[in-house]
Design a protein around this motif. Structure first.
Motif, PDB file in Angstrom:
ATOM      1  N   PRO A  14      40.805  28.774 -14.150  1.00 28.32           N
ATOM      2  CA  PRO A  14      42.169  28.952 -14.680  1.00 28.32           C
ATOM      3  C   PRO A  14      43.238  28.919 -13.579  1.00 28.32           C
ATOM      4  O   PRO A  14      44.345  28.412 -13.784  1.00 28.32           O
ATOM      5  N   ILE A  15      42.907  29.416 -12.408  1.00 24.38           N
ATOM      6  CA  ILE A  15      43.854  29.395 -11.290  1.00 24.38           C
ATOM      7  C   ILE A  15      44.086  27.954 -10.833  1.00 24.38           C
ATOM      8  O   ILE A  15      45.226  27.531 -10.609  1.00 24.38           O
ATOM      9  N   LEU A  16      43.003  27.189 -10.712  1.00 27.27           N
ATOM     10  CA  LEU A  16      43.122  25.789 -10.316  1.00 27.27           C
ATOM     11  C   LEU A  16      43.907  24.990 -11.357  1.00 27.27           C
ATOM     12  O   LEU A  16      44.642  24.062 -11.015  1.00 27.27           O
ATOM     13  N   PHE A  17      43.773  25.349 -12.613  1.00 28.67           N
ATOM     14  CA  PHE A  17      44.534  24.699 -13.683  1.00 28.67           C
ATOM     15  C   PHE A  17      46.023  24.989 -13.501  1.00 28.67           C
ATOM     16  O   PHE A  17      46.857  24.091 -13.588  1.00 28.67           O
ATOM     17  N   ARG A  18      46.375  26.247 -13.246  1.00 32.75           N
ATOM     18  CA  ARG A  18      47.783  26.620 -13.049  1.00 32.75           C
ATOM     19  C   ARG A  18      48.387  25.939 -11.819  1.00 32.75           C
ATOM     20  O   ARG A  18      49.584  25.683 -11.768  1.00 32.75           O
ATOM     21  N   LEU A  19      47.548  25.649 -10.841  1.00 36.03           N
ATOM     22  CA  LEU A  19      48.007  24.955  -9.638  1.00 36.03           C
ATOM     23  C   LEU A  19      47.996  23.431  -9.803  1.00 36.03           C
ATOM     24  O   LEU A  19      48.222  22.704  -8.843  1.00 36.03           O
ATOM     25  N   ILE A  21      45.482  21.500 -10.209  1.00 33.46           N
ATOM     26  CA  ILE A  21      44.359  20.867  -9.529  1.00 33.46           C
ATOM     27  C   ILE A  21      43.323  20.437 -10.554  1.00 33.46           C
ATOM     28  O   ILE A  21      42.723  19.378 -10.432  1.00 33.46           O
ATOM     29  N   ARG A  22      43.112  21.251 -11.583  1.00 27.60           N
ATOM     30  CA  ARG A  22      42.204  20.895 -12.674  1.00 27.60           C
ATOM     31  C   ARG A  22      43.010  20.495 -13.891  1.00 27.60           C
ATOM     32  O   ARG A  22      44.127  20.977 -14.086  1.00 27.60           O
ATOM     33  N   LYS A  23      42.414  19.654 -14.743  1.00 29.35           N
ATOM     34  CA  LYS A  23      43.093  19.204 -15.960  1.00 29.35           C
ATOM     35  C   LYS A  23      43.033  20.240 -17.073  1.00 29.35           C
ATOM     36  O   LYS A  23      43.868  20.256 -17.963  1.00 29.35           O
ATOM     37  N   ARG A  24      41.981  21.081 -17.039  1.00 28.82           N
ATOM     38  CA  ARG A  24      41.778  22.093 -18.083  1.00 28.82           C
ATOM     39  C   ARG A  24      41.542  23.446 -17.436  1.00 28.82           C
ATOM     40  O   ARG A  24      41.060  23.526 -16.320  1.00 28.82           O
ATOM     41  N   PRO A  25      41.857  24.518 -18.169  1.00 26.21           N
ATOM     42  CA  PRO A  25      41.708  25.858 -17.576  1.00 26.21           C
ATOM     43  C   PRO A  25      40.257  26.360 -17.502  1.00 26.21           C
ATOM     44  O   PRO A  25      40.018  27.506 -17.228  1.00 26.21           O
ATOM     45  N   TYR A  26      39.296  25.483 -17.735  1.00 27.13           N
ATOM     46  CA  TYR A  26      37.885  25.868 -17.673  1.00 27.13           C
ATOM     47  C   TYR A  26      37.077  24.808 -16.979  1.00 27.13           C
ATOM     48  O   TYR A  26      37.514  23.725 -16.729  1.00 27.13           O
TER      49      TYR A  26
END
Length: 167
Positions: free
Chosen positions: A155-160, A162-167
């Protein structure tokens, strides 16, 4: 009965390699976009009309995983080839999870707790346990750590972004 003795250095090294192997395809996507992102299954669908793995499983991701894992392995005191094999085994586990999810009819990149982390962590840890001085309690600790990191870091990577989804 005595408590198991953990090999903390081996646990840390295996955890680092696992994070690198699984993060490398994301890094490759961020660096290259869709360039050289050829799907592993070449768009092939099976009798269930579902793709074998899906568009997001690419040869570029596998190559980056193997190469970056090899380079990080050298920094950790292992051979490049052990790291490369670690990355390939982790990606094989990831492909296995995607294959199972497609057979169950789940859409690409759908969340499947456990299935998303167990094969990609168990395969390299089990096959390379002797080379990395890992015992079964160590493997269990690494798998639990990897699961927890995925749960809390995604979820942190999603907010940044970096990831497309929060999981």
């Amino acid at each position: 009965m005595t408590a198991p003795a953990f090999h903390w250095t081996s646990i840390i090294h295996a955890s680092i390699l696992l994070l690198v192997a699984n993060g490398a395809p994301i890094i490759a996507y961020k660096l290259m976009g869709k360039r050289f992102a050829w799907p592993v299954d070449h768009g092939l669908c099976l009798g269930d009309r579902q793709p074998v793995f899906g568009r997001s499983k690419t040869w570029r991701g596998i190559a980056f995983s193997a190469g970056l894992s090899g380079c990080v392995a050298i920094l950790l005191g292992f051979s490049f080839w052990l790291g490369m094999l670690f990355g390939l085994l982790a990606m094989s586990g990831d492909l296995l999870a995607s294959f199972i999810k497609r057979r169950r009819g789940w859409v690409e990149s759908s969340r499947a707790r456990g299935l998303d982390t167990v094969p990609e962590s168990l395969l390299p840890l089990w096959f390379l346990r002797h080379s990395m001085a890992l015992e079964w309690p160590d493997i269990t600790v690494v798998m639990v750590l990897f699961f927890m990191i995925e749960e809390f870091l995604s979820p942190i990577l999603f907010r940044l972004h970096i990831r497309k989804r929060p999981y």
